[in-house]
Design an enzyme around this catalytic site. Sequence first.
Site, PDB file in Angstrom:
ATOM      1  CG  ASP A  20     -46.408 -61.475 -19.173  1.00 14.38           C
ATOM      2  OD1 ASP A  20     -46.566 -60.770 -20.189  1.00 14.38           O
ATOM      3  OD2 ASP A  20     -47.226 -62.329 -18.792  1.00 14.38           O
ATOM      4  CG  ASP A  24     -47.624 -63.350 -23.337  1.00 13.12           C
ATOM      5  OD1 ASP A  24     -46.922 -63.020 -22.353  1.00 13.12           O
ATOM      6  OD2 ASP A  24     -47.315 -63.051 -24.507  1.00 13.12           O
ATOM      7  CG  ASP A  28     -44.418 -57.778 -22.269  1.00 13.85           C
ATOM      8  OD1 ASP A  28     -44.087 -56.889 -21.463  1.00 13.85           O
ATOM      9  OD2 ASP A  28     -45.477 -58.442 -22.165  1.00 13.85           O
ATOM     10  CG  ASP A 199     -25.223 -64.408 -31.048  1.00 13.36           C
ATOM     11  OD1 ASP A 199     -25.107 -64.726 -29.856  1.00 13.36           O
ATOM     12  OD2 ASP A 199     -25.502 -65.212 -31.957  1.00 13.36           O
ATOM     13  CD  GLU A 262     -21.797 -65.036 -27.617  1.00 11.99           C
ATOM     14  OE1 GLU A 262     -22.078 -65.910 -26.768  1.00 11.99           O
ATOM     15  OE2 GLU A 262     -22.406 -64.918 -28.693  1.00 11.99           O
TER      16      GLU A 262
END
Length: 526
Positions: A20, A24, A28, A199, A262
């Site tokens: 991070d 927060d 990121d 995915d 996947e």
Amino acid sequence: MTSWWQSGTIYQVYPRSFQDSDGDGIGDLKGIEARLDHLVALGVDAVWISPIFPSPMADFGYDVADYTGIDPRFGTIADFDDLLAAAHARGLKLLLDFVPNHSSSEHPWFQASRSARTDPKRDWYIWRDPAPGGGPPNNWQSFFGGSAWEYDKASGQYYLHLFLKEQPDLNWRNPAVQAAMLDAMRFWFDRGVDGFRIDVLWLAIKHADFPDNPSNPDWREGMQDIDRLLPTHSADQPEITGVVTAMRTLADQYDERVLIGEIYLPFDRLVTYYGPDGGGVHLPFNFELLQTPWTAQAIARLITDYEAALPPGAWPNWVLGNHDKPRIAARVGQAQARVAAVLLLTLRGTPTLYAGDEIGMTGEPIPTDRIRDPQALREPGIAFNRDEVRMPMPWNDSPNAGFTTGEPWLPLGSDWRTRNVAAQAADPASLLALHRDLLHLRRKHAALATGDIALIAVEGDVLAYERTADDERLVIALNLGTTDQHVTLPEGELLLTTLNEPVPEADRGGEITLAPDEAIILRVSR
């Protein structure tokens, strides 16, 4: 000619949990950029980032509301461009996670689709009338428990969602859907992305007539709802070949791009996703090590069966961990995690390493009030809580392990003060040091990176094989047991042992004893 994705190692980052940068508590893009030097020092070649697109986060990014944007939690498109440039400047490739089977229910496409039966985008999703007696159109189950159909009172029809109801399935039989999704992939290719992990690829096409799935005769009380039925009609349909071919045709318009699918299927079906004449995805993920018993005999049989199933010219790949399954160190223990690292990084094929496995993160139970995983919340006590393998990366022993200056979105592992990157980077006997040594050997020795493989017959708890390329021959032997194992191996130079002993001047080989939890790599003459 060997492509980078054949000789290289892929490193998966779960972005919420990596680093991070703004306090927060959520990782990121700027955080990933700040930690790229860790990946360079580790010795990997590419970083795959789990979804970073705009999302309501019902399933933490796997519910996409815009396929060509960046979620503000992770940053901006400019932050992404900076990350991509920084990765490329360090010689790292960057892969994105593409989610084609379903979007978010908040995606503008679905908002239009559910607005009226007559809307032009109605057929972009899968809508069906209720069954003749009322209720869902068929018996298909959601991977997250319960029916895979959600009733829409306004239109009097059901829509399909193989995951959450907030993740409606796209209709890949519609050419307009295919075109729009390929355009989204093209957007990122044009931006310089080096490839995609795709995915749940095997789910993207369903049977056109939507018949009931047959019952699973092996289902027992305590198993997940999804296992009640065999996915005969809701997965792995013949028409998926056309989808895969279209994606590959697009990727081939760019230099050295890779597609990774996947696909949770047995080998005989998995290998069909390489496509006719190699025109499918470059790497259909081989997940078998995630579920194979941790014995020499079982893994030897797995290697043999996988190599035998590969079509001519197909390149293998191996996975020991990801964001959905228990961590390898939790499964086999810290001592065997060292042996597992040798296995993953010396088998023939492309290895994928999940962030945190290089320091032996185990995951651990999450307090009930901190559970975030929608799958675990829907099937408590039955479904694996994926939060356990998504806990924040511990970088050092400063507050919050150097991950954030705020409150982490998930708890840190209880051992973060001692099991962190900084501590292991300073310890030549650490698991991190072992990974660095192994990845250095992969770069140095063509036999490990792209060579052939052949199993060596040995007894007991030892798995042994050789890797060869040109005039180079390396022998790898792994003791997967907890007792001394006596084996006969070719004599050669000891390149590595997991026991952190100094490499002796004398050769090692012949009649030798492998200590419990020991793995070795020998260089022998051909």
